[in-house]
Design a protein around this motif. Sequence first.
Motif, mmCIF file in Angstrom:
data_model
loop_
_atom_site.group_PDB
_atom_site.id
_atom_site.type_symbol
_atom_site.label_atom_id
_atom_site.label_comp_id
_atom_site.label_asym_id
_atom_site.label_seq_id
_atom_site.Cartn_x
_atom_site.Cartn_y
_atom_site.Cartn_z
ATOM 1 N N GLN A 40 -3.777 4.498 -1.380
ATOM 2 C CA GLN A 40 -4.682 4.998 -0.347
ATOM 3 C C GLN A 40 -4.878 6.500 -0.558
ATOM 4 N N LEU A 41 -6.086 6.876 -0.899
ATOM 5 C CA LEU A 41 -6.448 8.284 -1.020
ATOM 6 C C LEU A 41 -7.258 8.601 0.229
ATOM 7 N N LEU A 42 -6.642 9.270 1.182
ATOM 8 C CA LEU A 42 -7.194 9.385 2.527
ATOM 9 C C LEU A 42 -8.137 10.555 2.743
ATOM 10 N N ALA A 90 -7.307 14.492 -1.610
ATOM 11 C CA ALA A 90 -6.332 13.568 -2.198
ATOM 12 C C ALA A 90 -6.913 12.888 -3.432
ATOM 13 N N ASP A 141 0.849 -1.190 0.000
ATOM 14 C CA ASP A 141 0.000 0.000 0.000
ATOM 15 C C ASP A 141 0.887 1.242 0.000
ATOM 16 N N THR A 142 0.373 2.318 -0.605
ATOM 17 C CA THR A 142 1.101 3.579 -0.616
ATOM 18 C C THR A 142 0.108 4.737 -0.688
ATOM 19 N N THR A 143 0.562 5.909 -0.296
ATOM 20 C CA THR A 143 -0.214 7.129 -0.484
ATOM 21 C C THR A 143 0.454 8.028 -1.526
ATOM 22 N N LYS A 166 -12.333 8.149 2.459
ATOM 23 C CA LYS A 166 -11.145 7.421 2.012
ATOM 24 C C LYS A 166 -11.487 6.545 0.797
#
Length: 97
Positions: free
Chosen positions: A57-59, A63, A3-5, A46
Amino acid sequence: MQDTTDFEVWIEDNEPDGYEEIYTLYRSVAEREDNGIWAVTTNGDKTFVTGPTSTLQLLSEKARRTFLNAVEALKSDPEMDMESWYGYERNMANSKA
């Protein structure tokens, strides 16, 4: 699967290639629905976008909108909106059009 942002890392890892994948990625995030090779889930504001190699991950809503702008930047013609660009590319790829 990781996972990444980080939008740029995620795009590089998942390599949306060609007008179909770019368009379906854009539509899946805009509509918050699975589309093509992209799986989308939500939890409140999210949004989680799963591609072939990792999950983004679009929090926040901000974003998500910023990511949509990053996907729009992948188009070959920055002057066209996403729908027009997709229609143009689809017609150019169709030898019968």
